[in-house]
Design an enzyme around this catalytic site. Structure first.
Site, PDB file in Angstrom:
ATOM      1  N   GLU A  25       0.835  -1.216   0.000  1.00 20.59           N
ATOM      2  CA  GLU A  25       0.000   0.000   0.000  1.00 20.59           C
ATOM      3  C   GLU A  25       0.864   1.257   0.000  1.00 20.59           C
ATOM      4  O   GLU A  25       2.068   1.208   0.245  1.00 20.59           O
ATOM      5  CB  GLU A  25      -0.932   0.006   1.212  1.00 20.59           C
ATOM      6  CG  GLU A  25      -0.198   0.089   2.541  1.00 20.59           C
ATOM      7  CD  GLU A  25      -1.072   0.660   3.659  1.00 20.59           C
ATOM      8  OE1 GLU A  25      -1.579   1.777   3.509  1.00 20.59           O
ATOM      9  OE2 GLU A  25      -1.222  -0.019   4.693  1.00 20.59           O
ATOM     10  N   LYS A  86      -5.289  10.624   1.133  1.00 20.05           N
ATOM     11  CA  LYS A  86      -5.529   9.265   1.639  1.00 20.05           C
ATOM     12  C   LYS A  86      -6.776   8.733   0.922  1.00 20.05           C
ATOM     13  O   LYS A  86      -7.826   9.362   0.926  1.00 20.05           O
ATOM     14  CB  LYS A  86      -5.743   9.341   3.147  1.00 20.05           C
ATOM     15  CG  LYS A  86      -5.969   8.004   3.815  1.00 20.05           C
ATOM     16  CD  LYS A  86      -6.116   8.200   5.319  1.00 20.05           C
ATOM     17  CE  LYS A  86      -6.858   7.032   5.923  1.00 20.05           C
ATOM     18  NZ  LYS A  86      -7.287   7.312   7.300  1.00 20.05           N
ATOM     19  N   VAL A 106      -5.482   0.231   3.043  1.00 24.18           N
ATOM     20  CA  VAL A 106      -5.638  -1.222   2.930  1.00 24.18           C
ATOM     21  C   VAL A 106      -6.837  -1.549   2.036  1.00 24.18           C
ATOM     22  O   VAL A 106      -6.748  -2.384   1.119  1.00 24.18           O
ATOM     23  CB  VAL A 106      -5.788  -1.866   4.333  1.00 24.18           C
ATOM     24  CG1 VAL A 106      -6.247  -3.319   4.229  1.00 24.18           C
ATOM     25  CG2 VAL A 106      -4.476  -1.765   5.097  1.00 24.18           C
ATOM     26  N   ASP A 138     -16.973   5.150  14.169  1.00 25.81           N
ATOM     27  CA  ASP A 138     -15.740   5.153  13.386  1.00 25.81           C
ATOM     28  C   ASP A 138     -15.222   3.721  13.236  1.00 25.81           C
ATOM     29  O   ASP A 138     -14.564   3.180  14.128  1.00 25.81           O
ATOM     30  CB  ASP A 138     -14.690   6.048  14.058  1.00 25.81           C
ATOM     31  CG  ASP A 138     -13.471   6.258  13.174  1.00 25.81           C
ATOM     32  OD1 ASP A 138     -13.372   5.588  12.123  1.00 25.81           O
ATOM     33  OD2 ASP A 138     -12.617   7.089  13.523  1.00 25.81           O
ATOM     34  N   SER A 140     -13.257   1.395  10.314  1.00 25.65           N
ATOM     35  CA  SER A 140     -12.518   1.508   9.055  1.00 25.65           C
ATOM     36  C   SER A 140     -13.182   0.725   7.921  1.00 25.65           C
ATOM     37  O   SER A 140     -13.649  -0.404   8.111  1.00 25.65           O
ATOM     38  CB  SER A 140     -11.092   0.992   9.243  1.00 25.65           C
ATOM     39  OG  SER A 140     -10.414   1.003   8.009  1.00 25.65           O
ATOM     40  N   ALA A 141     -13.168   1.326   6.746  1.00 22.06           N
ATOM     41  CA  ALA A 141     -13.650   0.635   5.544  1.00 22.06           C
ATOM     42  C   ALA A 141     -12.781  -0.587   5.220  1.00 22.06           C
ATOM     43  O   ALA A 141     -13.190  -1.452   4.440  1.00 22.06           O
ATOM     44  CB  ALA A 141     -13.666   1.604   4.362  1.00 22.06           C
ATOM     45  N   ASP A 142     -11.603  -0.667   5.838  1.00 28.87           N
ATOM     46  CA  ASP A 142     -10.743  -1.846   5.627  1.00 28.87           C
ATOM     47  C   ASP A 142     -11.477  -3.131   6.004  1.00 28.87           C
ATOM     48  O   ASP A 142     -11.288  -4.180   5.364  1.00 28.87           O
ATOM     49  CB  ASP A 142      -9.473  -1.767   6.493  1.00 28.87           C
ATOM     50  CG  ASP A 142      -8.518  -0.660   6.070  1.00 28.87           C
ATOM     51  OD1 ASP A 142      -8.757  -0.034   5.016  1.00 28.87           O
ATOM     52  OD2 ASP A 142      -7.540  -0.430   6.806  1.00 28.87           O
ATOM     53  N   LYS A 159      -3.468  -2.365  15.979  1.00 29.69           N
ATOM     54  CA  LYS A 159      -2.833  -1.438  16.889  1.00 29.69           C
ATOM     55  C   LYS A 159      -3.813  -1.029  17.989  1.00 29.69           C
ATOM     56  O   LYS A 159      -5.011  -0.916  17.744  1.00 29.69           O
ATOM     57  CB  LYS A 159      -2.478  -0.221  16.052  1.00 29.69           C
ATOM     58  CG  LYS A 159      -1.440   0.644  16.638  1.00 29.69           C
ATOM     59  CD  LYS A 159      -1.117   1.729  15.677  1.00 29.69           C
ATOM     60  CE  LYS A 159       0.021   1.293  14.772  1.00 29.69           C
ATOM     61  NZ  LYS A 159       0.244   2.210  13.707  1.00 29.69           N
TER      62      LYS A 159
HETATM   63  N1  PSU Z   1      -2.447   1.499  10.651  1.00 33.85           N
HETATM   64  C1  PSU Z   1      -1.118   1.643  10.717  1.00 33.85           C
HETATM   65  N2  PSU Z   1      -0.466   2.309   9.743  1.00 33.85           N
HETATM   66  C2  PSU Z   1      -1.138   2.847   8.675  1.00 33.85           C
HETATM   67  C3  PSU Z   1      -2.548   2.675   8.608  1.00 33.85           C
HETATM   68  C4  PSU Z   1      -3.160   1.999   9.599  1.00 33.85           C
HETATM   69  O1  PSU Z   1      -0.511   1.173  11.657  1.00 33.85           O
HETATM   70  O2  PSU Z   1      -0.501   3.459   7.814  1.00 33.85           O
HETATM   71  C5  PSU Z   1      -3.293   3.206   7.411  1.00 33.85           C
HETATM   72  C6  PSU Z   1      -3.586   2.065   6.427  1.00 33.85           C
HETATM   73  O3  PSU Z   1      -3.486   2.573   5.112  1.00 33.85           O
HETATM   74  C7  PSU Z   1      -5.028   1.734   6.748  1.00 33.85           C
HETATM   75  C8  PSU Z   1      -5.572   3.091   7.081  1.00 33.85           C
HETATM   76  O4  PSU Z   1      -5.723   1.143   5.671  1.00 33.85           O
HETATM   77  O5  PSU Z   1      -4.549   3.713   7.821  1.00 33.85           O
HETATM   78  C9  PSU Z   1      -6.858   3.011   7.859  1.00 33.85           C
HETATM   79  O6  PSU Z   1      -7.428   4.278   7.937  1.00 33.85           O
HETATM   80  P1  PSU Z   1      -8.907   4.429   8.497  1.00 33.85           P
HETATM   81  O7  PSU Z   1      -8.820   4.065   9.948  1.00 33.85           O
HETATM   82  O8  PSU Z   1      -9.241   5.870   8.297  1.00 33.85           O
HETATM   83  O9  PSU Z   1      -9.760   3.520   7.696  1.00 33.85           O
HETATM   84 MN    MN Z   2     -12.326   5.989  10.278  1.00 38.31          MN
END
Ligand code: PSU
Ligand code: MN
Length: 304
Positions: A25, A86, A106, A138, A140-142, A159
């Site tokens: 990524e 992003k 991701v 909140d 994540s879309a992941d 994490k």
């Molecule tokens: N967690 C990490 N390092 C990162 C990310 C997450 O330890 O760089 C990044 C990844 O690209 C992940 C994104 O897909 O943050 C998730 O963001 P969000 O929580 O806004 O979906």
């Molecule tokens: Mn989010």
């Protein structure tokens, strides 16, 4: 798809020869690490993948194309640019249409990898269910992507900026397997352990590849989380890092950070408050994931 996908020569050659390919990524480059360590780490991670028998494909949106594999110049430009958005599933169409620079998360990297026929993706950490999500929503879309896109994701667990328990519950609901590579407990990124168990432990790249093949052969959509603990010598003390994460969470709340800015804000704060220690750990765990990911990609390439 040619209208939207653009392959590097290295990836094109790999596709023609049927070699194993590993997706990487780019949000980790633009929003996860500072320049120049980001570019240097990205290069070293790519080399580790080559040294372990696979071909790296770093994915990013540049000039109206989803790039599958970046040239050295592209990587340098991208890692040093300040105007990189992003980019998750939601953002992909807009960034392609406006030809702006997009760093794939991701979720977006999984989408791009699947379009490019790549089955394995290596990163540091996935997004998840945030602490307090019962009121902020909140999530994540992941996680949604892991439930629907056929790419296995190697990471160092979740994490503790996240609610790890709720993240596992969400993945369970969505039918996403969480596999511990050489571990029974889910690693927590900077530390090798959390209080949560994985669904399955596997000590073998081949076994993981066979599991993915069986899942996909059955037509079960979605990926898997392959959680690989940070090497022992690089792990941070749990009390130390969790104290810092608590402080970062308080500050994010006070500042009213919202939406897609939450994760980059927390990661940046953690880096600042650890005076760089977290960055060293982050680099070490990504490299470790690259080794494991390449081995799984090689095994997937044999069983397809
Ligand atoms: N967690 C990490 N390092 C990162 C990310 C997450 O330890 O760089 C990044 C990844 O690209 C992940 C994104 O897909 O943050 C998730 O963001 P969000 O929580 O806004 O979906
Ligand atoms: Mn989010």
């Amino acid at each position: 798809m040619e209208k939207y996908l653009s392959y590097s020569q290295e990836v094109l050659d790999a596709k023609e020869k049927g070699l194993p390919i590993v997706a990487l990524e780019s949000t980790i480059i633009s929003h996860g690490m500072p320049y120049p360590q980001n570019v240097q780490t990205a290069r070293e991670v790519e080399q580790i993948i080559r040294d372990n028998g696979a071909v790296p494909a770093t994915i990013a949106i540049i000039d109206g194309k989803i790039k599958i594999g970046l040239t050295d110049e592209e990587l340098e430009m991208f890692g040093n640019a300040s105007n990189v958005a992003k980019t998750s599933r939601r953002d992909m169409g807009y960034l392609l249409a406006t030809k702006k620079l997009g760093a794939t998360t991701v979720a977006a990297t999984m989408i791009a990898a699947e379009l490019a026929g790549i089955e394995l993706f290596v990163t540091g950490g996935i997004g998840g269910v945030h602490r307090g999500a019962e009121t902020t929503m909140d999530i994540s879309a992941d996680l949604e992507e892991l439930s629907q896109t056929n790419v296995a994701v190697v990471c160092a667990g979740a994490k503790s900026i996240l609610d790890i328990g709720l993240t596992l519950e969400y993945l369970e609901t969505k039918g996403v397997p969480v596999v511990g590579f050489g571990t029974d407990v889910l690693p927590a990124f900077y530390t090798r352990e959390s209080e949560f168990s994985v669904n399955f432990r596997s000590d073998s790249a081949k076994e993981i590849a066979d599991m993915m093949r069986a899942k996909w052969d059955l037509g079960l959509q979605g990926g898997a989380v392959i959680a690989n603990p940070i090497p022992e010598g690089d792990a941070l003390d749990a009390g130390f890092i969790n104290g810092i994460i608590e402080r970062a969470l308080v500050e994010a709340d006070e500042k009213g950070v919202k939406g897609k800015d939450v994760t980059p804000f927390l990661l940046g704060k953690v880096k600042e408050l650890t005076e760089g220690t977290s960055l060293v750990a982050n680099i070490a765990l990504v490299k470790n994931n690259a080794r494991v990911g390449a081995a799984i990609a090689v095994a997937l390439n044999k069983n397809n």
